[in-house]
Design a protein around this motif. Structure first.
Motif, PDB file in Angstrom:
ATOM      1  N   VAL A  53       0.906  -1.111  -0.030  1.00  0.00           N
ATOM      2  CA  VAL A  53       0.068  -0.019   0.146  1.00  0.00           C
ATOM      3  C   VAL A  53       0.870   1.297  -0.015  1.00  0.00           C
ATOM      4  O   VAL A  53       1.486   1.725   0.928  1.00  0.00           O
ATOM      5  N   LEU A  64       3.068   1.600   3.803  1.00  0.00           N
ATOM      6  CA  LEU A  64       2.938   1.215   5.091  1.00  0.00           C
ATOM      7  C   LEU A  64       3.844   0.078   5.676  1.00  0.00           C
ATOM      8  O   LEU A  64       4.215  -0.601   5.043  1.00  0.00           O
ATOM      9  N   VAL A 173      -0.019   8.659   8.768  1.00  0.00           N
ATOM     10  CA  VAL A 173      -0.892   7.632   8.199  1.00  0.00           C
ATOM     11  C   VAL A 173      -0.988   6.539   9.420  1.00  0.00           C
ATOM     12  O   VAL A 173      -2.038   5.863   9.834  1.00  0.00           O
ATOM     13  N   VAL A 176      -2.653   7.298  12.543  1.00  0.00           N
ATOM     14  CA  VAL A 176      -4.291   7.168  12.462  1.00  0.00           C
ATOM     15  C   VAL A 176      -4.697   5.646  12.274  1.00  0.00           C
ATOM     16  O   VAL A 176      -5.708   5.131  12.952  1.00  0.00           O
ATOM     17  N   PHE A 177      -4.050   4.963  11.499  1.00  0.00           N
ATOM     18  CA  PHE A 177      -4.396   3.531  11.322  1.00  0.00           C
ATOM     19  C   PHE A 177      -4.381   2.724  12.559  1.00  0.00           C
ATOM     20  O   PHE A 177      -5.133   2.039  12.758  1.00  0.00           O
ATOM     21  N   ALA A 180      -6.993   3.676  14.776  1.00  0.00           N
ATOM     22  CA  ALA A 180      -8.303   3.020  14.631  1.00  0.00           C
ATOM     23  C   ALA A 180      -8.539   1.591  14.723  1.00  0.00           C
ATOM     24  O   ALA A 180      -9.438   1.086  15.456  1.00  0.00           O
ATOM     25  N   LEU A 184     -10.748  -0.186  17.660  1.00  0.00           N
ATOM     26  CA  LEU A 184     -11.849  -1.055  17.357  1.00  0.00           C
ATOM     27  C   LEU A 184     -11.630  -2.335  18.209  1.00  0.00           C
ATOM     28  O   LEU A 184     -12.543  -2.867  18.885  1.00  0.00           O
TER      29      LEU A 184
ATOM     30  N   ALA B   3     -11.986   7.441  12.563  1.00  0.00           N
ATOM     31  CA  ALA B   3     -10.705   7.410  12.549  1.00  0.00           C
ATOM     32  C   ALA B   3     -10.773   5.977  11.360  1.00  0.00           C
ATOM     33  O   ALA B   3      -9.734   6.171  10.527  1.00  0.00           O
ATOM     34  N   ALA B   7      -8.815   6.209   7.776  1.00  0.00           N
ATOM     35  CA  ALA B   7      -7.859   5.222   7.444  1.00  0.00           C
ATOM     36  C   ALA B   7      -8.251   4.444   6.203  1.00  0.00           C
ATOM     37  O   ALA B   7      -7.225   4.250   5.295  1.00  0.00           O
TER      38      ALA B   7
END
Lengths: 197, 171
Positions: A53, A64, A173, A176-177, A180, A184, B3, B7
């Protein structure tokens, strides 16, 4: 870039990288209990695919790494996961050389594990944990790559500037990823993070 | 959740699967070496400096890429050379050009005697884009490699789990 090709780093750096990688692998394998193997495998696969990616940055592009995420979830067991991912990236995609594998594994896995373990302490606030682990691991990797290049006789400042320039967007990036995913996981499947231990 | 959406959007906006490394393509055109440097998937490597190294390992010249990542250099003689480009952040690419390719006549004057050389020069020019395309194709990460790699990972960890389960099963 995190995947250094063959012929760039000098022999002492190669040896140091190999020693650090073998040590980290030993630590990781000792903590690799059979129950955790599937999780390590899934994150190794994620790490392997994440490198495909790409984000365009200036003239080049970065991809990434997701080492920080693996570090938070796996701790020291992230070392073998990242090592397997890197070996396959080198063999199948030609990302990074084969002789410098030790250096590349050390540069990516060591920050991933350390920043991941640091991030784990803040799991009560997953966003903060994600920023520390995701962003921190990328920053530490960039720093280690710059040091490796400097020790191999390249100009430290030139390399470090280029690396920081290309890695700052990646840090954002990844932060944030990682935040996230951790947010979750904390909500939906906290046992995956082994938060009790 | 927000978020995660951000992403997801970031990942969607990323370019597809290309290998990410510095690539170098060099060919000979009538005694002159013509080449280009590019990041596979990332674009042209402009303003990069590289070296031309002879068989003995000595640097005989340095070359620079223009804004299109292209460079030209006419070596003093038609021997084999190694061209090596390196960027400050640890990218490196090398290409060799053989004596056979370089030994062609220097750019010919348009006289009947040099018909053969003119033809070879024209052919080299025509074939260059094709060879560059093949070169770029080769460096692409293929879907079969990706799927194969994932399979490898699960196989390796599967074997590990199997072995450790066997070890546990024994008294």
């Amino acid at each position: 870039m995190a995947h250094i090709p063959d012929g760039i780093v000098s022999v002492p750096v190669l040896v140091a990288g190999a020693v650090v990688s073998l040590g980290g692998l030993g630590m990781g394998l000792r903590r690799l209990t059979p129950e955790r193997v599937p999780k390590v495998a899934v994150l190794a696969a994620l790490f392997f695919v994440a490198s495909l990616v790409h984000f365009p940055v200036g003239l080049t592009s970065v991809h990434l790494l997701l080492g920080g995420l693996a570090g938070v979830i796996l701790g020291w067991a992230a070392f073998p996961a990242i090592a397997v991912g890197l070996i396959l990236q080198a063999v199948l995609f030609g990302f990074g050389g084969l002789i410098v594998l030790g250096v590349n594994i050390a540069n990516i896995a060591l920050p991933a594990v350390l920043m991941g373990l640091l991030g784990r302490r803040f799991l009560a606030r997953p966003t903060l944990a994600g920023i520390i682990a995701g962003g921190g691991a990328v920053a530490a990797t960039a720093l280690m790559v710059a040091v490796c290049l400097a020790l191999s006789g390249r100009e430290f400042l030139v390399g470090a500037k280029l690396l920081v320039f290309t890695y700052v967007p990646l840090m954002a990036v990844e932060a944030v990823f990682t935040a996230a995913v951790l947010g979750l996981l904390v909500k939906v499947k906290p046992e995956a993070l082994e938060m009790s231990s | 959740m927000k978020a995660l959406l951000i992403a997801a959007v970031l990942i969607m906006s990323a370019s597809p699967a290309w290998a990410h490394k510095l690539k170098l393509f060099v060919s000979a055109e009538g005694g002159e070496m013509v080449g280009s440097a590019y990041f596979a998937g990332g674009g042209k490597a402009a303003g990069l400096s590289g070296h031309v190294i002879d068989a003995a390992g000595t640097v005989i010249a340095s070359v620079h890429t223009d804004e299109n990542g292209a460079f030209r250099y006419t070596p003093p003689d038609g021997r084999a050379y190694l061209i090596r480009f390196e960027s400050g952040d640890g990218h490196m690419a090398e290409a060799r050009i053989g004596a056979a390719a370089m030994a062609e006549a220097p750019p010919p004057a348009l006289t009947p005697a040099s018909d053969m050389a003119t033809l070879e020069l024209a052919l080299a020019r025509q074939l260059r884009p094709l060879r560059e395309q093949i070169d770029a194709l080769e460096s692409r990460a293929r879907l079969s490699d990706i799927i194969g790699g994932i399979g490898f990972i699960f196989g390796i960890f599967g074997c590990f789990a199997w072995l450790s389960a066997r070890r546990r099963g024994q008294p």
